[in-house]
Design a protein around this motif. Sequence first.
Motif, PDB file in Angstrom:
ATOM      1  N   PRO A  58      76.534  37.795 117.951  1.00  0.00           N
ATOM      2  CA  PRO A  58      75.848  37.031 119.020  1.00  0.00           C
ATOM      3  C   PRO A  58      74.511  36.432 118.616  1.00  0.00           C
ATOM      4  N   GLN A  59      73.878  36.959 117.566  1.00  0.00           N
ATOM      5  CA  GLN A  59      72.569  36.404 117.172  1.00  0.00           C
ATOM      6  C   GLN A  59      72.676  35.394 116.035  1.00  0.00           C
ATOM      7  N   ILE A  60      73.884  35.105 115.604  1.00  0.00           N
ATOM      8  CA  ILE A  60      74.057  34.143 114.509  1.00  0.00           C
ATOM      9  C   ILE A  60      74.301  32.751 115.096  1.00  0.00           C
ATOM     10  N   VAL A  61      73.425  31.810 114.737  1.00  0.00           N
ATOM     11  CA  VAL A  61      73.519  30.459 115.305  1.00  0.00           C
ATOM     12  C   VAL A  61      74.021  29.439 114.285  1.00  0.00           C
ATOM     13  N   GLY A  62      74.312  29.889 113.080  1.00  0.00           N
ATOM     14  CA  GLY A  62      74.811  28.932 112.104  1.00  0.00           C
ATOM     15  C   GLY A  62      75.058  29.585 110.761  1.00  0.00           C
ATOM     16  N   LEU A  63      75.496  28.749 109.827  1.00  0.00           N
ATOM     17  CA  LEU A  63      75.851  29.229 108.494  1.00  0.00           C
ATOM     18  C   LEU A  63      75.088  28.446 107.434  1.00  0.00           C
ATOM     19  N   ALA A  64      74.730  29.144 106.372  1.00  0.00           N
ATOM     20  CA  ALA A  64      74.325  28.479 105.127  1.00  0.00           C
ATOM     21  C   ALA A  64      75.269  29.016 104.054  1.00  0.00           C
ATOM     22  N   ILE A  65      75.851  28.112 103.291  1.00  0.00           N
ATOM     23  CA  ILE A  65      76.895  28.493 102.336  1.00  0.00           C
ATOM     24  C   ILE A  65      76.512  27.951 100.965  1.00  0.00           C
ATOM     25  N   GLY A  66      76.263  28.862 100.032  1.00  0.00           N
ATOM     26  CA  GLY A  66      75.884  28.441  98.685  1.00  0.00           C
ATOM     27  C   GLY A  66      77.108  28.319  97.791  1.00  0.00           C
TER      28      GLY A  66
END
Length: 331
Positions: A121-129
């Motif tokens: 619930p606290q994750i608003v997005g992704l960063a993918i390396g």
Amino acid sequence: MASGPLPFGFRDAQRYYAFSRFLKERFGGKVRRIAVDGGFTCPNVDGTVTTGGCVYCDNRSFSPSRRAPRLGIRGQLERGIRIVQPRFGADRFLAYFQAATNTHAPLDKLKRLYDEALDHPQIVGLAIGTRPDSVPDEVLDLIAGYARERYVCLELGLQSIHDRSLDWMNRGHHYDVFLDAVARCAGRGFDVCAHVILGLPGESPADMLATADALAGLPLQAVKIHNLHVVRDTPLEAMVEHGEVHILERDEYVAILCDFLERLPGGMVIQRLQGDAPPDYLVAPQWCLDKPGLLRAVDDEMRRRDSWQGKYCQPTVASSTPVRRALPVVT
Ligand code: SF4
């Protein structure tokens, strides 16, 4: 003080587009990244491309999550949030798939891991390396699907536009592969961030600034800039020990970094300004351990020059014809 109002909403104290400012503007409050480890390997290590890895690479030094006992994605996020939330006062986070090549797996595994992160619930997005040779169209379609509802940033390791430098560091790809990846990402609704390294042996200041000019001409939303730094038990450590590679002193790095920032577009988000590694992994330079000191030195130098990110931005048009050379999706 600035001689007049600064462009791009910059303040006198900070004359580049910092990632923290971007996140505040994008989300209306504090958002931080939490690194997670999906257990990926890397095509430059597992033999898909080669086995040696990049000369500077030790994945344990890159990701806090790989140095800690393995938990599932949710467990890693909860552990990270417990640490980061009180320290920075943020209550929303990006799940940062950081260690190794985070698109180098079958599509169903990628979907399961990304879904698990976004379910928190606290994750608003992704960063993918990832690497530019590891983003086949099927993976980009998957990522674009998430980007319709959430913030997503795909981070592509470039390091330099100069193929001789890419060969020296054993990247296993050339600049044309990066151009191809960026072209295939463009217009899909997610941000693309390029990773670069300054201070590579054999690169003159003009060579490094040519990389800035090239990035300025591409559809990129962000950049991460690292100084070449040495991690224990890597091929680079031996090269430095043998005196084959000069590692930039902080003043040298600040000067070329400010030149580099001046050449980038003012609207390009600067996600990082230096490389780092934990003290027990870092061999050199020791000034990497003083991140606030480096940031202050950059701010001071930009003020001293009365300059800002974008002041001398002169994008070059990509000189290499993109080729379609992404590795096929792993099955
Ligand atoms: S591509 Fe990344 S993970 Fe793979 S060897 Fe190079 S630095 Fe390490």
